[in-house]
Design a protein around this motif. Structure first.
Motif, PDB file in Angstrom:
ATOM      1  N   GLY A   1       0.818  -1.191   0.000  1.00  0.00           N
ATOM      2  CA  GLY A   1       0.000   0.000   0.000  1.00  0.00           C
ATOM      3  C   GLY A   1       0.862   1.254   0.000  1.00  0.00           C
ATOM      4  O   GLY A   1       2.079   1.193  -0.186  1.00  0.00           O
ATOM      5  N   PRO A   2       0.250   2.424   0.219  1.00  0.00           N
ATOM      6  CA  PRO A   2       1.003   3.682   0.211  1.00  0.00           C
ATOM      7  C   PRO A   2       2.024   3.776   1.339  1.00  0.00           C
ATOM      8  O   PRO A   2       3.040   4.448   1.203  1.00  0.00           O
ATOM      9  CB  PRO A   2      -0.088   4.749   0.362  1.00  0.00           C
ATOM     10  CG  PRO A   2      -1.251   4.032   0.994  1.00  0.00           C
ATOM     11  CD  PRO A   2      -1.188   2.640   0.446  1.00  0.00           C
ATOM     12  N   LYS A   3       1.736   3.099   2.463  1.00  0.00           N
ATOM     13  CA  LYS A   3       2.671   3.085   3.584  1.00  0.00           C
ATOM     14  C   LYS A   3       2.990   1.642   3.960  1.00  0.00           C
ATOM     15  O   LYS A   3       2.166   0.750   3.799  1.00  0.00           O
ATOM     16  CB  LYS A   3       2.095   3.826   4.794  1.00  0.00           C
ATOM     17  CG  LYS A   3       1.965   5.320   4.606  1.00  0.00           C
ATOM     18  CD  LYS A   3       1.502   6.000   5.895  1.00  0.00           C
ATOM     19  CE  LYS A   3       1.435   7.506   5.718  1.00  0.00           C
ATOM     20  NZ  LYS A   3       1.000   8.189   6.967  1.00  0.00           N
TER      21      LYS A   3
ATOM     22  N   ASP B   1      -3.594  -4.489   6.586  1.00  0.00           N
ATOM     23  CA  ASP B   1      -4.229  -3.212   6.311  1.00  0.00           C
ATOM     24  C   ASP B   1      -3.650  -2.613   5.026  1.00  0.00           C
ATOM     25  O   ASP B   1      -2.438  -2.410   4.931  1.00  0.00           O
ATOM     26  CB  ASP B   1      -4.005  -2.257   7.485  1.00  0.00           C
ATOM     27  CG  ASP B   1      -4.597  -0.886   7.226  1.00  0.00           C
ATOM     28  OD1 ASP B   1      -5.761  -0.819   6.810  1.00  0.00           O
ATOM     29  OD2 ASP B   1      -3.892   0.119   7.446  1.00  0.00           O
ATOM     30  N   PRO B   2      -4.482  -2.332   4.036  1.00  0.00           N
ATOM     31  CA  PRO B   2      -3.974  -1.855   2.749  1.00  0.00           C
ATOM     32  C   PRO B   2      -3.348  -0.469   2.805  1.00  0.00           C
ATOM     33  O   PRO B   2      -2.579  -0.097   1.914  1.00  0.00           O
ATOM     34  CB  PRO B   2      -5.232  -1.847   1.858  1.00  0.00           C
ATOM     35  CG  PRO B   2      -6.378  -1.718   2.814  1.00  0.00           C
ATOM     36  CD  PRO B   2      -5.955  -2.484   4.030  1.00  0.00           C
ATOM     37  N   GLU B   3      -3.651   0.310   3.829  1.00  0.00           N
ATOM     38  CA  GLU B   3      -3.114   1.659   3.916  1.00  0.00           C
ATOM     39  C   GLU B   3      -1.767   1.734   4.633  1.00  0.00           C
ATOM     40  O   GLU B   3      -0.953   2.608   4.352  1.00  0.00           O
ATOM     41  CB  GLU B   3      -4.121   2.567   4.638  1.00  0.00           C
ATOM     42  CG  GLU B   3      -5.429   2.750   3.888  1.00  0.00           C
ATOM     43  CD  GLU B   3      -5.236   3.400   2.525  1.00  0.00           C
ATOM     44  OE1 GLU B   3      -4.444   4.355   2.443  1.00  0.00           O
ATOM     45  OE2 GLU B   3      -5.871   2.942   1.561  1.00  0.00           O
ATOM     46  N   THR B   4      -1.537   0.821   5.578  1.00  0.00           N
ATOM     47  CA  THR B   4      -0.335   0.909   6.412  1.00  0.00           C
ATOM     48  C   THR B   4       0.584  -0.302   6.314  1.00  0.00           C
ATOM     49  O   THR B   4       1.726  -0.239   6.758  1.00  0.00           O
ATOM     50  CB  THR B   4      -0.726   1.076   7.890  1.00  0.00           C
ATOM     51  OG1 THR B   4      -1.434  -0.105   8.331  1.00  0.00           O
ATOM     52  CG2 THR B   4      -1.616   2.291   8.085  1.00  0.00           C
TER      53      THR B   4
ATOM     54  N   ASP C   1       7.710   4.579   8.404  1.00  0.00           N
ATOM     55  CA  ASP C   1       7.271   4.134   7.090  1.00  0.00           C
ATOM     56  C   ASP C   1       8.469   3.706   6.249  1.00  0.00           C
ATOM     57  O   ASP C   1       9.314   4.534   5.886  1.00  0.00           O
ATOM     58  CB  ASP C   1       6.508   5.279   6.401  1.00  0.00           C
ATOM     59  CG  ASP C   1       5.961   4.887   5.042  1.00  0.00           C
ATOM     60  OD1 ASP C   1       6.019   3.691   4.686  1.00  0.00           O
ATOM     61  OD2 ASP C   1       5.475   5.783   4.316  1.00  0.00           O
TER      62      ASP C   1
END
Length: 229
Positions: free
Chosen positions: A39-41, A118-121, A187
């Motif tokens: 994901g982004p992070k 979690d797709p965001e983190t 991150d």
């Protein structure tokens, strides 16, 4: 919920054994074959074993912040056998906790989606409401860091304080409480983050990388002892 768990497990067992596939083979095949998108992070952590003094302030902070019941723990600090000779005796301390794998075997085997990344983190987490207590994720984890929470009756583990400190804009409780700054969190997708810079500046290792799990818990090895891969 107890009844539904029992019914689910009975049905799952029937499916596995009528198809002639053992549980161990099922887990083994799915664990290393699947891959997961980033994901982004990608939150990760470095445990600097050269700075860790084994005080266990991190374990106590984790227990308090995340309301972890007595008798179980989301993380442990393990002390090695004595190294050297008296009076120059030294010890190595290492962290045992969820590795938050980019390719997490526990998520591949969960039949209800309770274990997920979690797709965001990139944090590997557990939805206690969806967990039916089948134990597949406990068996699939090559790091053996999952356990059943005696209060929720669901699988539990370190979640980098995703529902507590991180939600409040803080760092994980273990990081905040460490008196020697042996833990660094951030991150991994950000090349300028403290955790990314530390990995570039110091020699690090990860546990069981040969399994293809791509763990995001890095360790700076203690001066003495063998670096494990």
């Amino acid at each position: 919920m107890t009844c539904s768990r029992r019914n689910f497990l009975a049905g799952a067992g029937a499916v596995i054994f009528t198809t002639g596939v053992s549980g161990s083979n099922l887990l083994g095949r799915q664990t290393l074959a699947a891959t997961m998108e980033d994901g982004p992070k990608r939150y990760g952590m470095v445990h600097d074993e050269t700075l860790c003094i084994g005080c266990t302030a991190c374990t106590e902070a984790c227990r308090e912040v995340n309301k972890v019941p007595e008798g179980v723990s989301r993380l442990q600090i393990v002390r090695s056998e004595p190294q050297g000779e008296y009076p120059n005796v030294d010890y190595q301390f290492t962290r045992i906790s969820c590795q938050h794998c980019d390719n997490a075997p526990c998520t591949h085997v969960c039949p209800t989606g309770a274990a997920y990344k979690d797709p965001e983190t990139g944090i590997v987490d557990v939805d206690a409401f969806k967990c039916v207590g089948c134990g597949y994720c406990l068996a699939a984890c090559p790091y053996q860091v999952r356990f059943f929470n005696p209060e929720t009756k669901a699988a539990d583990k370190c979640d980098f304080c995703r529902k507590t400190n991180l939600k409040e804009g803080k760092e994980p409780a273990c990081v905040e409480s460490c008196p020697t700054k042996a833990l660094t969190f951030g991150d991994l997708n950000d090349p300028n983050s403290k955790v990314s810079q530390l990995i570039k500046q110091k020699p690090v290792y990860r546990e069981k990388v040969g399994l293809g799990t791509q763990p995001k818990l890095y360790k700076v090895p203690h001066g003495k002892g063998e670096i494990k891969g």
